[in-house]
Scaffold this active site. Structure first.
Site, PDB file in Angstrom:
ATOM      1  N   ASP A  31      -8.111  -4.762  -6.359  1.00  0.00           N
ATOM      2  CA  ASP A  31      -7.580  -3.871  -5.332  1.00  0.00           C
ATOM      3  C   ASP A  31      -7.683  -2.424  -5.827  1.00  0.00           C
ATOM      4  O   ASP A  31      -7.202  -2.080  -6.907  1.00  0.00           O
ATOM      5  CB  ASP A  31      -6.125  -4.252  -5.047  1.00  0.00           C
ATOM      6  CG  ASP A  31      -5.513  -3.428  -3.913  1.00  0.00           C
ATOM      7  OD1 ASP A  31      -6.160  -2.480  -3.432  1.00  0.00           O
ATOM      8  OD2 ASP A  31      -4.370  -3.744  -3.527  1.00  0.00           O
TER       9      ASP A  31
ATOM     10  N   HIS B 266      -7.737  -5.148  -0.945  1.00  0.00           N
ATOM     11  CA  HIS B 266      -6.437  -4.546  -0.624  1.00  0.00           C
ATOM     12  C   HIS B 266      -5.752  -5.226   0.561  1.00  0.00           C
ATOM     13  O   HIS B 266      -4.573  -4.994   0.809  1.00  0.00           O
ATOM     14  CB  HIS B 266      -6.635  -3.059  -0.328  1.00  0.00           C
ATOM     15  CG  HIS B 266      -5.370  -2.288  -0.163  1.00  0.00           C
ATOM     16  ND1 HIS B 266      -4.394  -2.230  -1.132  1.00  0.00           N
ATOM     17  CD2 HIS B 266      -4.904  -1.539   0.877  1.00  0.00           C
ATOM     18  CE1 HIS B 266      -3.387  -1.471  -0.715  1.00  0.00           C
ATOM     19  NE2 HIS B 266      -3.669  -1.051   0.505  1.00  0.00           N
TER      20      HIS B 266
ATOM     21  N   SER C 162       0.830  -1.198   0.000  1.00  0.00           N
ATOM     22  CA  SER C 162       0.000   0.000   0.000  1.00  0.00           C
ATOM     23  C   SER C 162       0.871   1.257   0.000  1.00  0.00           C
ATOM     24  O   SER C 162       1.776   1.391  -0.820  1.00  0.00           O
ATOM     25  CB  SER C 162      -0.939  -0.046   1.215  1.00  0.00           C
ATOM     26  OG  SER C 162      -1.920   0.960   1.161  1.00  0.00           O
TER      27      SER C 162
END
Length: 541
Positions: free
Chosen positions: A426, A519, A362
């Site tokens: 995602d 995610h 991320s």
């Protein structure tokens, strides 16, 4: 050991240009969602009214405001609205995260609901204590796996490949190294004591240091990163892992959705929020970006002798006067870029055969690829020659096409060194939004995994922006399949893939927000371990 080389770039060829030319190129655009009102947003969106736009936009040139920003004002509008919503729920998110962490650890440390009830009746309830070895993050409760997939093969491969100067074997080296990277990216969400415990006790590696780093814009220690190596002496591998977007941190999510950028001459435009997270400037005073990123004109010594020598004293000179004032304070020394670079250079001198890997999930993935980008900018040649690779997971875009081309010259030749793993739908790798003419662009090798964990090597993930009804429908249908899969994956692939009740709950939430649920690190761990097609040759150890 094979030396890494790179293609000469315009930056290197023109590094002796006069200071004045650099000073004149300081373009930037800052989006300030806290400024202006909804009526101003409407006027700017519908009529491209510059007068309304300047209330929540700040730029170095009027042409940027009336040109590029106006052309893409609908995306800026989405960014502002999302960030306003995130800011509005900032405190509730923080409180929810605090309660969720405490409740999850209360259950975990007391053996589940029945264990908690029994301990309560016996007066033996274990109360979770934050920042201890037993206090696990929300991410850790989503995916409780701690052990590496093939740790013994990884260590053996490291020893053999360094001495043999060969490319790591596909089935052992690549999968094991990628598994180490995703597990380290997941581990970065934990506190320092948990990180040290896992590295030493489970991975049998050497824990080096955990850093809480200063973000001058947010005015807090909001960037976390840790360093490990495979053994305390004569190490072959040094790994740097940046923490990513924390589920209940409004500042992290606001950074992901930010559209603000700063242009580095001859390199390209870079996401301003990510620069701030590394400690390389503060939008409250845009000259700070220049001080950090265009050092030649400031007189601050960052290795502009062209050698980037590991033995240089550049990291001990952080209190030099810059423009007749002390620029680098004690807090700046504690920022992520400077703290990690100083330690890395020291370790590379200590471990003569070691190469280093940078990784993150991320937001951590964005920082992971931005870190070597700034090393290149600062001409840290000796450091970059020891780079083994950059492996990111669910990483947002960090800059424009010019930046992409610049970095590909350093991270693609003679062998690819930058691998960007994307799982299915995602949302975060699709941020900030991009189209054929838009600013933010991905680069590097994209390893895309669908929801069956089938791997493809692509230039860009499918549906790069989630545009259109088709993408939305497919994402929601896919989230239904992922929920069903969560109940059977432990039986079809083995006990290590059985999902926790908390992860199943996240899958249920994903029925409404599929891009957010996808995610979670769980699917990235599964992608690396279950990937059905191995198509990439990693760089040499």
């Amino acid at each position: 050991m094979a030396a890494a080389t790179s293609t000469p770039t315009e930056f290197e060829e023109n590094s002796n240009d006069d200071d004045k030319s650099e000073m004149n190129i300081t373009n930037y655009l800052i989006v300030r969602p806290e400024k202006g009102g909804m009526l101003d947003l409407l006027r700017y969106l519908v009529w491209a009214d510059i007068g309304s736009g300047v209330k929540f936009l700040e730029s170095s040139e009027e042409g940027i405001m009336g040109g590029e920003a106006a052309d893409h004002r609908w995306i800026i509008l989405v960014s502002i609205i999302v960030r306003k919503i995130i800011s509005l729920f900032g405190k509730p998110m923080e409180c929810t995260g605090f309660v969720a962490d405490f409740f999850l650890n209360l259950l975990f440390q007391n053996g589940g609901i029945m264990g908690l009830l029994l301990n309560f009746l016996q007066g033996k309830v274990v109360t979770p204590q934050r920042d201890t070895e037993t206090f696990i993050s929300t991410i850790g409760h989503l995916d409780g796996r701690m052990d590496l997939y093939r740790d013994e093969n990884l260590l053996e491969q490291l020893d053999n490949s360094v001495s043999a100067e060969k490319i790591a074997t596909e089935e052992i080296g690549n999968r094991a190294l990628m598994d180490l990277c995703i597990m380290a990216s997941k581990l970065a969400y934990e506190n320092a004591k948990v990180v040290q415990s896992i590295v030493v006790q489970h991975w049998k590696m050497h824990f080096v240091e955990f850093y809480n780093c200063w973000n001058d814009f947010q005015k807090e220690m909001s960037t976390q990163v840790f360093i490990l190596c495979d053994k305390p002496k004569d190490a072959n591998l040094i790994l740097i892992s940046f923490r990513g977007t924390e589920p209940f941190d409004a500042d992290d999510w606001g950074t992901d959705f930010d559209y603000s950028w700063y242009e580095i001459p001859k390199l390209g435009r870079v996401h301003m929020g990510f620069l701030e997270a590394l400690g390389l400037g503060n939008r409250a005073d845009t000259t700070t970006f220049h001080n950090h990123l265009q050092m030649k004109s400031t007189g601050f010594n960052h290795g502009y002798d062209g050698s980037g020598s590991l033995s240089s004293n550049t990291d001990s000179d952080m209190e030099e006067n810059v423009g007749h004032k002390k620029f680098l304070s004690e807090k700046v020394k504690k920022t992520a870029y400077y703290a990690v670079r100083k330690k890395l250079k020291s370790m590379l001198m200590e471990h003569k055969n070691a190469k280093f890997v940078v990784t993150g999930h991320s937001l951590g993935g964005a920082l992971a690829v931005l870190f070597p980008t700034v090393l290149v900018l600062h001409q840290q040649t000796d450091v970059m020659n020891r780079l083994l690779g950059v492996y990111t997971f669910g990483q947002p875009r960090i800059g424009n096409l010019q930046l992409a081309k610049f970095m590909e010259a350093h991270l693609k030749y003679p062998v690819p060194k930058y691998f960007r793993v994307v799982y299915s739908y995602d949302l975060v790798p699709r941020l900030p939004c991009d189209d054929k003419t838009f600013l933010y662009k991905h680069f590097g090798v994209c390893l895309y995994y669908n929801s069956l964990y089938v791997e493809q090597k692509l230039d860009e993930e499918p549906d790069p922006n989630f545009y259109g009804l088709r993408s939305v429908v497919l994402a929601h249908l896919n989230s239904v399949w992922e929920l069903i899969r969560s109940f059977v994956v432990g039986y079809t692939h083995g006990p290590m893939y059985k999902e926790s009740w908390f992860m199943v709950f996240a899958r249920i939430m994903g029925l409404a927000l599929p891009g957010i649920a996808a995610h979670c690190p769980t699917d990235y761990v599964n992608s690396v371990r279950l990937g059905k097609e191995r198509v990439v040759r990693m760089s040499s150890f």
